[in-house]
Write a protein that holds these residues in place. Structure first.
Motif, PDB file in Angstrom:
ATOM      1  N   ALA A  89      18.992  41.647 -22.306  1.00  0.00           N
ATOM      2  CA  ALA A  89      18.479  40.462 -23.003  1.00  0.00           C
ATOM      3  C   ALA A  89      17.164  40.021 -22.369  1.00  0.00           C
ATOM      4  N   ASP A  90      16.402  39.256 -23.119  1.00  0.00           N
ATOM      5  CA  ASP A  90      15.121  38.748 -22.652  1.00  0.00           C
ATOM      6  C   ASP A  90      15.367  37.539 -21.750  1.00  0.00           C
ATOM      7  N   LEU A  91      15.759  37.815 -20.511  1.00  0.00           N
ATOM      8  CA  LEU A  91      16.092  36.756 -19.564  1.00  0.00           C
ATOM      9  C   LEU A  91      14.901  36.518 -18.634  1.00  0.00           C
ATOM     10  N   PRO A  92      14.688  35.271 -18.216  1.00  0.00           N
ATOM     11  CA  PRO A  92      13.503  34.963 -17.401  1.00  0.00           C
ATOM     12  C   PRO A  92      13.509  35.610 -16.019  1.00  0.00           C
ATOM     13  N   PHE A 136      25.237  34.576 -14.021  1.00  0.00           N
ATOM     14  CA  PHE A 136      24.831  33.424 -14.811  1.00  0.00           C
ATOM     15  C   PHE A 136      25.913  33.104 -15.826  1.00  0.00           C
ATOM     16  N   THR A 137      25.947  31.843 -16.210  1.00  0.00           N
ATOM     17  CA  THR A 137      26.921  31.381 -17.183  1.00  0.00           C
ATOM     18  C   THR A 137      26.447  30.064 -17.778  1.00  0.00           C
ATOM     19  N   PHE A 160      18.200  27.856 -17.384  1.00  0.00           N
ATOM     20  CA  PHE A 160      17.431  28.424 -18.484  1.00  0.00           C
ATOM     21  C   PHE A 160      18.219  28.326 -19.777  1.00  0.00           C
ATOM     22  N   GLU A 161      17.526  28.452 -20.886  1.00  0.00           N
ATOM     23  CA  GLU A 161      18.154  28.474 -22.198  1.00  0.00           C
ATOM     24  C   GLU A 161      18.476  29.935 -22.523  1.00  0.00           C
TER      25      GLU A 161
END
Length: 193
Positions: A89-92, A136-137, A160-161
């Motif tokens: 996924a496009d995670l920061p 993360f969650t 983050f979103e």
């Protein structure tokens, strides 16, 4: 590439087998298990995830392993998955290695996620030579956050979103995610390696 099997006092983390898929589909349709995910999954969607987990392990030897009990009248029974993943996924904070878990409710509250998570972290640092591992969650998912803390991970305060939640619904209760991490140095210091 070897298919690694990890062993703890009570558990095996192993390659997925066909018998695991139906149990995983049951979990994926359970509102308790999926409480912190955007939706329940159909059998087909669940099977696709299980097959992907199985294929990634076949390809590289590790991933989200199927977790089976070692001793008891249920020996070998699939109780969920725990392991490592490289999120696409496009995670920061990508690229990264994450540790994650999803267990059947009958096995919650017994320390299995923490026990298996420790084995996965040991593998990440000692076999894969990772410099850090994240998890993360959804911010509201206190049970998983507690597991992260038991694993020695710390909250980075870099909320983050999550991109899987539609941007059209920024107030969605699952949109805000927390990021935890542990470095190799922190792992070594806390585990005496």
């Amino acid at each position: 590439m070897p298919n690694w099997i990890l062993e703890t006092e009570r558990l095996y983390l192993r390659q997925w087998v066909e018998d695991d898929f139906a149990r995983f589909a049951e979990m994926s349709a359970d509102p308790r298990v999926m409480k912190y995910f955007p939706k329940l999954l159909s059998v087909e969607q669940s099977n696709q995830i299980a097959a992907k987990c199985q294929q990634l392990i076949a390809d590289r030897g590790w991933g989200f392993w199927a977790v089976g009990l070692k001793k008891s009248h249920e020996a070998g029974r699939f109780i969920g998955f725990v392991g490592l993943h490289e999120p696409q996924a496009d995670l920061p904070f990508a690229p990264c290695i994450e540790v994650g878990w999803r267990l059947h409710p009958n096995y919650w509250g017994q320390g299995y996620a923490t026990e298996a998570g420790r084995a996965a972290l040991e593998f990440a640092f000692e076999v894969l030579n990772a410099n850090e591992v994240v998890s993360f969650t959804a911010a509201i998912n206190q049970p998983s956050r507690l597991v992260m803390e038991r694993l020695g991970m710390t909250n980075t305060q870099s909320d983050f979103e999550h991109p899987a939640i539609p941007e059209s619904d920024p107030t969605h209760p699952l949109a805000r995610h927390v990021l935890y991490k542990i470095t190799r140095r922190e792992w070594t210091a806390s585990n005496g390696s």
